[in-house]
Enzyme design. Sequence first.
Site, PDB file in Angstrom:
ATOM      1  N   GLY B  10       0.623  -1.199  -0.009  1.00 52.17           N
ATOM      2  CA  GLY B  10      -0.072   0.154  -0.065  1.00 52.17           C
ATOM      3  C   GLY B  10       1.146   0.980  -0.017  1.00 52.17           C
ATOM      4  N   GLU B 103       5.462  -6.010   5.311  1.00 54.50           N
ATOM      5  CA  GLU B 103       5.758  -7.465   5.811  1.00 54.50           C
ATOM      6  C   GLU B 103       5.912  -8.316   4.741  1.00 54.50           C
ATOM      7  OE1 GLU B 103       3.708 -10.378   8.726  1.00 54.50           O
ATOM      8  OE2 GLU B 103       2.632  -8.467   8.469  1.00 54.50           O
ATOM      9  N   THR B 126       5.002   0.638   6.785  1.00 49.84           N
ATOM     10  CA  THR B 126       3.649   0.429   7.105  1.00 49.84           C
ATOM     11  C   THR B 126       3.161   1.724   7.863  1.00 49.84           C
ATOM     12  OG1 THR B 126       2.364  -0.681   8.824  1.00 49.84           O
ATOM     13  CG2 THR B 126       4.675  -0.705   8.918  1.00 49.84           C
ATOM     14  N   ASP B 128       0.592   1.641   9.306  1.00 50.15           N
ATOM     15  CA  ASP B 128      -0.262   1.228  10.719  1.00 50.15           C
ATOM     16  C   ASP B 128       1.005   1.247  11.838  1.00 50.15           C
ATOM     17  OD1 ASP B 128      -2.612   0.868   9.580  1.00 50.15           O
ATOM     18  OD2 ASP B 128      -2.100  -0.992   8.945  1.00 50.15           O
ATOM     19  N   GLY B 171      -6.253   0.463  10.519  1.00 51.84           N
ATOM     20  CA  GLY B 171      -5.779  -0.345  11.770  1.00 51.84           C
ATOM     21  C   GLY B 171      -6.545  -1.390  11.838  1.00 51.84           C
ATOM     22  N   GLU B 222     -10.370   0.361  12.531  1.00 49.83           N
ATOM     23  CA  GLU B 222     -11.361  -0.513  11.418  1.00 49.83           C
ATOM     24  C   GLU B 222     -11.283  -1.826  11.919  1.00 49.83           C
ATOM     25  OE1 GLU B 222      -9.534  -0.703   7.382  1.00 49.83           O
ATOM     26  OE2 GLU B 222      -7.577  -0.412   8.304  1.00 49.83           O
ATOM     27  N   HIS B 272      -9.036   6.419   2.567  1.00 47.89           N
ATOM     28  CA  HIS B 272      -7.592   6.772   1.979  1.00 47.89           C
ATOM     29  C   HIS B 272      -7.171   8.009   2.286  1.00 47.89           C
ATOM     30  CE1 HIS B 272      -9.418   3.125  -0.276  1.00 47.89           C
ATOM     31  NE2 HIS B 272      -7.926   2.805  -0.432  1.00 47.89           N
ATOM     32  N   GLN B 274      -6.110   9.309   4.681  1.00 46.56           N
ATOM     33  CA  GLN B 274      -4.998   8.899   5.732  1.00 46.56           C
ATOM     34  C   GLN B 274      -3.662   8.641   5.032  1.00 46.56           C
ATOM     35  OE1 GLN B 274      -6.808   6.757   9.392  1.00 46.56           O
ATOM     36  NE2 GLN B 274      -8.447   6.429   7.512  1.00 46.56           N
TER      37      GLN B 274
END
Lengths: 342, 342, 342, 342
Positions: B10, B103, B126, B128, B171, B222, B272, B274
């Site tokens: 992403g 990952e 990431t 996150d 998340g 989420e 998105h 974010q």
Amino acid sequence: MRVGVLTGGGDCPGLNAVIRGIVRKGTQEYGYEFTGYRDGWRGPLDGVTVPLDIPAVRGILPRGGTILGSSRTNPLKEEDGIRRIKENLAKHEVDALIAIGGEDTLGVAARLSGEYGIPCVGVPKTIDNDLSATDYTFGFDTAVNIATEAIDRLHTTAESHMRVLVVEVMGRHAGWIALHSGLAGGANAILIPEQRFDLDQVCAWVESRFKIRYAPIVVVAEGAMPKDGEMVLKDGSLDSFGHVRLSGVGEWLAKQIESRTGQEARTTVLGHVQRGGTPSAFDRWLATRFGLHAIDAVHEGDFGKMVALRGTDIVRVPIAEATAKLKTVDPKLYEEIGVFFG
Amino acid sequence: MRVGVLTGGGDCPGLNAVIRGIVRKGTQEYGYEFTGYRDGWRGPLDGVTVPLDIPAVRGILPRGGTILGSSRTNPLKEEDGIRRIKENLAKHEVDALIAIGGEDTLGVAARLSGEYGIPCVGVPKTIDNDLSATDYTFGFDTAVNIATEAIDRLHTTAESHMRVLVVEVMGRHAGWIALHSGLAGGANAILIPEQRFDLDQVCAWVESRFKIRYAPIVVVAEGAMPKDGEMVLKDGSLDSFGHVRLSGVGEWLAKQIESRTGQEARTTVLGHVQRGGTPSAFDRWLATRFGLHAIDAVHEGDFGKMVALRGTDIVRVPIAEATAKLKTVDPKLYEEIGVFFG
Amino acid sequence: MRVGVLTGGGDCPGLNAVIRGIVRKGTQEYGYEFTGYRDGWRGPLDGVTVPLDIPAVRGILPRGGTILGSSRTNPLKEEDGIRRIKENLAKHEVDALIAIGGEDTLGVAARLSGEYGIPCVGVPKTIDNDLSATDYTFGFDTAVNIATEAIDRLHTTAESHMRVLVVEVMGRHAGWIALHSGLAGGANAILIPEQRFDLDQVCAWVESRFKIRYAPIVVVAEGAMPKDGEMVLKDGSLDSFGHVRLSGVGEWLAKQIESRTGQEARTTVLGHVQRGGTPSAFDRWLATRFGLHAIDAVHEGDFGKMVALRGTDIVRVPIAEATAKLKTVDPKLYEEIGVFFG
Amino acid sequence: MRVGVLTGGGDCPGLNAVIRGIVRKGTQEYGYEFTGYRDGWRGPLDGVTVPLDIPAVRGILPRGGTILGSSRTNPLKEEDGIRRIKENLAKHEVDALIAIGGEDTLGVAARLSGEYGIPCVGVPKTIDNDLSATDYTFGFDTAVNIATEAIDRLHTTAESHMRVLVVEVMGRHAGWIALHSGLAGGANAILIPEQRFDLDQVCAWVESRFKIRYAPIVVVAEGAMPKDGEMVLKDGSLDSFGHVRLSGVGEWLAKQIESRTGQEARTTVLGHVQRGGTPSAFDRWLATRFGLHAIDAVHEGDFGKMVALRGTDIVRVPIAEATAKLKTVDPKLYEEIGVFFG
């Protein structure tokens, strides 16, 4: 248990977040009451208080500045300062103090705690990020974001007119804001107080940009100085704190670049906008956690200590240790970033 | 020496800053040349390249996304994947690879480097922030700032109408964005995937706010889930990657709160926004330094490693170690923040 | 049909949006081709062109500055200027010109079109909003937003230290930026070039704020002047265009306030950040529509005209008329806003 | 003279600026006193007031929402509504009312003023900008800026993954926010309620972007509808006001595009963030001037009127006239902008 809270020194985004963190946790978890002292050490010195409870801290998290006001009053330099503070704390039934401030404010807290038996916990605050005991101080991230956004904007003006733009940012003794915002803003030269700059080198960087039809941005910390020769600043006056006004390196530099390279140069001095307004998310997070851990230190009776960030952890260190040494930019880090100059 | 660079997974603000850091230092300090591989592992797999040199990385620092494109292609799942990559690297005369990704992307890099003799260095990405080897990942600070600004805005709407506002943030497996933006935005409840939430407790927090005439904001990751009973999401479909769409906890929660408390509730799913757009100053700094240190690792032949942030230092760790364990929110930290709920 | 496009004068957010609007509509609707002239009138004068087609304008909408570059070259002051322009237009097979610029740039366009038979259409550009023919010019809204955000930030610093903050904004001859940003930022005094200010009055406003424990913000346009006595600016030098540098009213004012009221005062000069960077949504809308209507004017052979905003409509007016009179702040409007002073 | 002030309907950035303008000028220039009515028409109906004087409006200019609260209560639908309002106004010694609100709130004001002898002045408020009597309404510019910034961010995500991004913005009956933010954000298609869209056309625009390796952004107003066939929205439920929830056109559209073009598509619904938070400079200016002129109308006894923007002037029009007709997007304007689609 009643805890006094004060904020001293220059204002900084995040002060209110610290205060809120202290009051929320202190009230809800420990059942403490609070006394807000107005305008730094002047508050306990003159006995000027403001109410400080949960309703008082509602809605202050996103607000810049400090609801307690600030000053640079130093009680150690006031006649009878210690006695007056002790009397006022006794009168207000305040058992411990949390002092949020920079080197000066914390220096007083360290001595009050160590020498005079006034239980103090410190929360470090410097927008310049120049405190060796902590990875970062709150307010710094906000200042860097503001300066970076300004540099982003200045690029397009520089390009459109093929001009040099010199951006003077805060940093009298440490170049952290210049380094971070200069890197993030894609500056073509970053000049910091830690390393005297070579004007010939700066001009060479400037000229190398024009060769590829790009207009250079030079970010300079207000305390940066040239290697050789003298910098005749246009303003040698003293400000109200008795410091020599160092403002001027930006304009001086622009004139030097203009006369040496023949390229038009302009200066923007970002000034106070760097330290005002709503804190960034990072600073709200850091400041809030500092507040939560400061009241924990009070609860555990761990006085004479200051909270600090290490990695992602909040730790405690002796206040004295923390204020002993200025954290300046490591020459290796400056060299690492130097790959983007020119 | 020629180094291939690719970005997978992403998108994330800061990818371009990493690429720029690699190319600037690699070219200027080490005299390397670069091959940009298009769309993650698809690039070396199918031999799709883009030119990558100093002019190509000019001006990309403030831009979100990645100039190299991205995909989730996994060469280990492709027929003949390893052989095709080896052939393409040989054809392009690429001696080493820098893989920037999460990952999955790094997992491939670890195996290529460890089992198949393809020298790889990894840069973790990431949004996150859920990677155990590093204090922070770039992109995270930007996402938190965007979510915080949205929450700041939603407060005034909530107050004006005395409504509950549920804000769903990213998340799936880790609640870092929810925790940081929820705290920074002054949320009255923060729900994360690491701890199943108790709907009664959430409703109690909501009601306690109305009692003092304030309207509550509930921030929910989420991937958060209720403790008891079931969450019937309105959309159980699979997305194009075969994952079950978890979107829905926000709307589900608003309806539950409405029916249990009788208070009007609304949901905003940030989505998105974010992960797009210009990176924050912190992310530009971190991503740039990751890039500089990744090319250093290549230069020192330190393959199979990944760069990581520890405090203010960039260090190297084995890729395999880094991707072994998800970094979730420590229950103690969540409890610390819990003082602001209700 | 081939249309030349140039941008002259100081840069301004929205220039690229105009260019994009011209090229998109001209190419798609009218089948025109374009020649970009580099650096204002220097382009057609010296025959310096840049390619200008749909791929060239892709992605430029949100970018500040101008992809065509700019200058203050005046062909009417160059030897053989008109002849050289005519020759170059002929050589490049350019049938008409669109000139985007301020008073000077458009003044040239008016004369070329009226006296020398060179078909020109004008697009007005002045960040100062001081053009009488149009309700607003693009770039102005962006500048006002930037200045307002800065004033928002400065409030918290002013409050924390109980200091006067003087903010100097752009506006040599018209006070529009000062008026709009000062009002939007909640300034306690706004000083504009149109009305000489009374220093006693300013000090009275400043003092009235301190009486209610609020710290005042004074917004001053760079061209504002005191009613009586003299303003000794610290810098009387000429800039590279031969104008006397007017910078200084902000710092002069702060010193006067300090010495008369005894209150600490600081100055922030916003400078070039006001005119750089990405345009606001309003400016992107206005600039794009100006571009669309400018190419319509070319298509209809309506030369010697300039596009202008009236209410929500784009209209056309003779260039000469538009540049005849400076649009200054109406005394009634200034008085209306004056209710917020003090 | 005592003036009552109330705010009704959905919240909107700038409401506080209007209130501040009314109170500052009314108090300082006309010597009026004020009564704040809480939660729209519920205030005078139930006699719920809040103090409203200069200290009460200090610092509210940059704050979103409304310090008076809001509701959608309609006194004409309440038993004895008119009588209760009259009694409360008499009890509070309120001589005139200023109602700040949208169609519903102003409709009540028109009838109270015209039929029931309650002197009312109106201030129009609709974030959707769909009021025919005024060039712009406050709040709209803020919403457009927020949506534009979101679209700016989404571009980079779209490009990195070569995905379609559908952005659903506010606008049930008028497409102004979609049109302005879509244009300013460089959208490749803008769909508005005023013109039913042709799904084949939308898909053709989408595909034309992919051909040149760009990822399309589709901006759709929440009230937009397809030309042919049906739009089966996933949520046909009623919201708390009894309106059918129209949310869903964005997600429906993304699915249609995905299935017809084979390209991945994602939706972002901006939702409430568009109407919260600090107003833009333009909205602070407009709202403040609306407030100043509304109190002038009261002072002149010009009741039954509403303030409105015409060009740069504030004028007064009969409330009834203003609310008679929705201001929708002119087909010609939509066509003008259409040059950027595809």
